[in-house]
Design a protein around this motif. Sequence first.
Motif, PDB file in Angstrom:
ATOM      1  N   MET A 294       0.829  -1.202   0.000  1.00 49.08           N
ATOM      2  CA  MET A 294       0.000   0.000   0.000  1.00 49.08           C
ATOM      3  C   MET A 294       0.869   1.261   0.000  1.00 49.08           C
ATOM      4  N   GLU A 295       1.999   1.211   0.673  1.00 46.44           N
ATOM      5  CA  GLU A 295       2.888   2.374   0.762  1.00 46.44           C
ATOM      6  C   GLU A 295       3.462   2.781  -0.595  1.00 46.44           C
ATOM      7  N   THR A 296       3.499   1.851  -1.544  1.00 46.17           N
ATOM      8  CA  THR A 296       4.043   2.189  -2.862  1.00 46.17           C
ATOM      9  C   THR A 296       3.124   3.131  -3.633  1.00 46.17           C
ATOM     10  N   GLY A 297       1.852   3.186  -3.256  1.00 46.08           N
ATOM     11  CA  GLY A 297       0.887   3.986  -4.005  1.00 46.08           C
ATOM     12  C   GLY A 297       0.426   3.328  -5.289  1.00 46.08           C
ATOM     13  N   MET A 298       0.836   2.081  -5.506  1.00 45.25           N
ATOM     14  CA  MET A 298       0.491   1.378  -6.740  1.00 45.25           C
ATOM     15  C   MET A 298      -0.796   0.573  -6.628  1.00 45.25           C
ATOM     16  N   ILE A 299      -1.375   0.524  -5.444  1.00 47.80           N
ATOM     17  CA  ILE A 299      -2.643  -0.171  -5.257  1.00 47.80           C
ATOM     18  C   ILE A 299      -3.776   0.820  -5.549  1.00 47.80           C
ATOM     19  N   ASP A 300      -4.683   0.441  -6.446  1.00 47.44           N
ATOM     20  CA  ASP A 300      -5.758   1.337  -6.874  1.00 47.44           C
ATOM     21  C   ASP A 300      -7.079   1.095  -6.146  1.00 47.44           C
ATOM     22  N   THR A 317      -1.912   3.838   5.185  1.00 46.27           N
ATOM     23  CA  THR A 317      -0.538   3.714   4.684  1.00 46.27           C
ATOM     24  C   THR A 317      -0.413   4.107   3.216  1.00 46.27           C
ATOM     25  N   HIS A 318      -1.545   4.276   2.522  1.00 47.64           N
ATOM     26  CA  HIS A 318      -1.484   4.697   1.117  1.00 47.64           C
ATOM     27  C   HIS A 318      -1.068   6.168   1.052  1.00 47.64           C
ATOM     28  N   PRO A 319      -0.077   6.494   0.223  1.00 46.38           N
ATOM     29  CA  PRO A 319       0.388   7.890   0.174  1.00 46.38           C
ATOM     30  C   PRO A 319      -0.649   8.861  -0.383  1.00 46.38           C
ATOM     31  N   GLN A 320      -1.606   8.356  -1.139  1.00 51.22           N
ATOM     32  CA  GLN A 320      -2.676   9.192  -1.696  1.00 51.22           C
ATOM     33  C   GLN A 320      -4.027   8.500  -1.463  1.00 51.22           C
ATOM     34  N   HIS A 322      -6.925   9.431  -1.069  1.00 52.59           N
ATOM     35  CA  HIS A 322      -8.101   9.959  -1.770  1.00 52.59           C
ATOM     36  C   HIS A 322      -8.353   9.235  -3.083  1.00 52.59           C
ATOM     37  N   ARG A 323      -7.314   8.629  -3.668  1.00 52.62           N
ATOM     38  CA  ARG A 323      -7.488   7.952  -4.955  1.00 52.62           C
ATOM     39  C   ARG A 323      -7.624   6.437  -4.815  1.00 52.62           C
ATOM     40  N   LEU A 324      -7.685   5.974  -3.562  1.00 54.22           N
ATOM     41  CA  LEU A 324      -7.847   4.547  -3.314  1.00 54.22           C
ATOM     42  C   LEU A 324      -9.336   4.221  -3.273  1.00 54.22           C
ATOM     43  N   LYS A 325      -9.811   3.395  -4.196  1.00 52.70           N
ATOM     44  CA  LYS A 325     -11.209   2.957  -4.187  1.00 52.70           C
ATOM     45  C   LYS A 325     -11.367   1.903  -3.105  1.00 52.70           C
ATOM     46  N   VAL A 326     -12.257   2.173  -2.146  1.00 48.14           N
ATOM     47  CA  VAL A 326     -12.340   1.335  -0.954  1.00 48.14           C
ATOM     48  C   VAL A 326     -13.703   0.650  -0.876  1.00 48.14           C
ATOM     49  N   PHE A 327     -13.671  -0.660  -0.652  1.00 52.45           N
ATOM     50  CA  PHE A 327     -14.872  -1.432  -0.360  1.00 52.45           C
ATOM     51  C   PHE A 327     -14.608  -2.212   0.924  1.00 52.45           C
ATOM     52  N   LEU A 328     -15.454  -2.008   1.933  1.00 54.03           N
ATOM     53  CA  LEU A 328     -15.254  -2.631   3.231  1.00 54.03           C
ATOM     54  C   LEU A 328     -16.529  -3.313   3.718  1.00 54.03           C
ATOM     55  N   GLN A 329     -16.376  -4.517   4.244  1.00 53.59           N
ATOM     56  CA  GLN A 329     -17.418  -5.185   5.031  1.00 53.59           C
ATOM     57  C   GLN A 329     -16.777  -5.517   6.367  1.00 53.59           C
ATOM     58  N   LEU A 330     -17.321  -4.932   7.457  1.00 53.87           N
ATOM     59  CA  LEU A 330     -16.629  -4.952   8.740  1.00 53.87           C
ATOM     60  C   LEU A 330     -17.490  -5.600   9.836  1.00 53.87           C
ATOM     61  N   GLU A 331     -17.330  -5.148  11.069  1.00 51.22           N
ATOM     62  CA  GLU A 331     -18.025  -5.762  12.194  1.00 51.22           C
ATOM     63  C   GLU A 331     -19.496  -5.356  12.238  1.00 51.22           C
ATOM     64  N   ALA A 332     -20.215  -6.021  13.121  1.00 48.52           N
ATOM     65  CA  ALA A 332     -21.618  -5.680  13.348  1.00 48.52           C
ATOM     66  C   ALA A 332     -22.003  -6.127  14.754  1.00 48.52           C
ATOM     67  N   LYS A 333     -23.005  -5.479  15.289  1.00 49.02           N
ATOM     68  CA  LYS A 333     -23.609  -5.898  16.562  1.00 49.02           C
ATOM     69  C   LYS A 333     -25.114  -5.847  16.353  1.00 49.02           C
ATOM     70  N   ASN A 334     -25.604  -6.785  15.553  1.00 46.88           N
ATOM     71  CA  ASN A 334     -26.993  -6.756  15.116  1.00 46.88           C
ATOM     72  C   ASN A 334     -27.947  -7.113  16.255  1.00 46.88           C
ATOM     73  N   PRO A 335     -28.873  -6.217  16.595  1.00 45.29           N
ATOM     74  CA  PRO A 335     -29.817  -6.510  17.679  1.00 45.29           C
ATOM     75  C   PRO A 335     -31.093  -7.165  17.167  1.00 45.29           C
ATOM     76  N   ALA A 336     -31.705  -7.971  18.018  1.00 46.22           N
ATOM     77  CA  ALA A 336     -33.055  -8.493  17.789  1.00 46.22           C
ATOM     78  C   ALA A 336     -33.946  -7.922  18.881  1.00 46.22           C
ATOM     79  N   ILE A 337     -35.084  -7.372  18.493  1.00 49.83           N
ATOM     80  CA  ILE A 337     -35.994  -6.750  19.449  1.00 49.83           C
ATOM     81  C   ILE A 337     -37.285  -7.552  19.509  1.00 49.83           C
ATOM     82  N   PHE A 338     -37.566  -8.123  20.673  1.00 48.94           N
ATOM     83  CA  PHE A 338     -38.822  -8.823  20.913  1.00 48.94           C
ATOM     84  C   PHE A 338     -39.830  -7.799  21.410  1.00 48.94           C
TER      85      PHE A 338
END
Length: 599
Positions: A294-300, A317-320, A322-338
Amino acid sequence: AEADSSAVPTSICLSPQPAGSTILVAVESGDESSSSAPPFVAGKTLVDGKVIEAYTATDGTKKREEGMQVDTMADVLGCCSLGGSNDGTDTDDNAETCQALQPVVIGQSPQFSTEQSLEVLGAAREAWNGGSGEWPQMSLKSRIEAIEHFVRELSKQREAIVTVLMWEIGKNRKDAEAEFDRTVVFIREVIAAIRMPDAAEYNDEWQHVGSTRAFVRRAAIGIIMCLGPYNYPLNETYATLIPALLMGNVAIMKIPTIGGLVHSLTMDAFAKTLPHGTINFISGSGRATMPPLMETGMIDGLAFIGGSKAADDLIQTHPQPHRLKVFLQLEAKNPAIFLPDLFATSEEAALDHVINEAVSGGLSYNGQRCTALKIMFAPKGSDAGLVAKRIAEKVESMHVGLPWQKFGDNNKSYSQITPLPNLKRVAYMKKLIDDATSKGAKIMNKNGGAIVGGSESTLMVPAVLYPVTSDMDLYKEEQFGPIVPVAEYDSMETVLEYAREGIYGQQASIFTAKGDGSSLLIDRFANVFGKININGSCGRSPDSLPFSGRRSSAMGVMSITEALREFSVPTIVSYKEGNVANSVIRSIEKESSFMETLV
């Protein structure tokens, strides 16, 4: 059903396997075997179109092939090998039937250095070549045909992949088969979506906007760094990887430390069907391999499924950035309400239905899903106590065992609770349980939180905890494991505050008999969560619908069509009417690979 937590044994015995149970092992032909021997997947990598295999044999000799050499190999342990007798900590009265669960080596994984990772990046850069490489210059039609060829080759490895999913991450056979099959279906549906006549972003129709004629088609971003999770190493990873490849991107896949062996089984199929350098694999320490790239800046682009802290650290760690296209699926704390309307005496059937949904939603694949229900809210007092009791009763009837074990009169049901991937996960579950019980929560089910099979085992009986309160770690932290917390609410404001003040925003489930109070929750939750489920547990499917999230749960949208958009850019070829002769346009269309028709 309430159990005294102080009486729960540290470890309990593993019952003998039911008659007709089988232990399966991967074989090259993909046939099922009744042998109890574990599989072994040799250490491999795929770089610049060449599968490089190297492993250390039991006699210490090393096998190597030409090309990049990765001298350091790490053993990969299976979570669920049957060992000998128990280690003395088991408490079952019939101790002579006890069997210990012990880790066993089921493969090896190359450990890349920083320098070797940069060498892989060099191969990817050559394959991309500023968008002029073979794969990005190939027509969309040809790329689709190549991926279809890949699926045919991959399908030959179905049994081997299913077996490795069972041994490495403890997924039962039914779920392991479903993961493979769903992945293949997803790929085919993505391709079908591209080929749809009304898919304006992929077809070959010219649009008329005033005097402007425009040809619009999506094109690649560049080099995509792809990091998938351990819990669905094939399905979740391919839900980003394959759309990225179809759009003409070049990929570098970081194999997860846990759940990575399945990717070794895909490398030959990739090498056989895609041009050199189109996809390259890196394994080993994430910290030693990913930040330097990522530090090389060559990852798009970054396709990341995992924890938010690791994602933040990597992006920064990407030097730029703003030009990194980011897709993330991360944590969750999904509630159920009775909701309160469930507890009228006339609504027993409705309550039973949602209790089943809560148990399934909370404990499918041991609760190791980002879409799992992570906390249950019920009205304070006897109603919440009833929910905890009913969930505990359901949990006590669940089959706890090894991924290949079958239960029932006809041996048709596989284990519902299986081993966790490593002892680190067990220790985290214990930490959460200890914190909750020290602050007043009780374990409601028999043997909840106990380990089956000795001190080296990772097979844990689920724990139903009640009442879970806001001062407990489990109230806000994502457990990602077999713990079901039940919390109380005095008024709906408690639930609304939990959603409003939380750091996650993936999904929620509303359980109701008549809908009383549901509209308020839906209206408030609509700006908090990506999906609101009514009388159903949380989940990603169907894949034709957008899978999204807010806050620290996601960035980007996953679905059959949305994933294609996440890893591409709409690109337009246009002209003004009268400025270019029709014959010139027809000549361009005929010679251009970018504009080639899909038919």
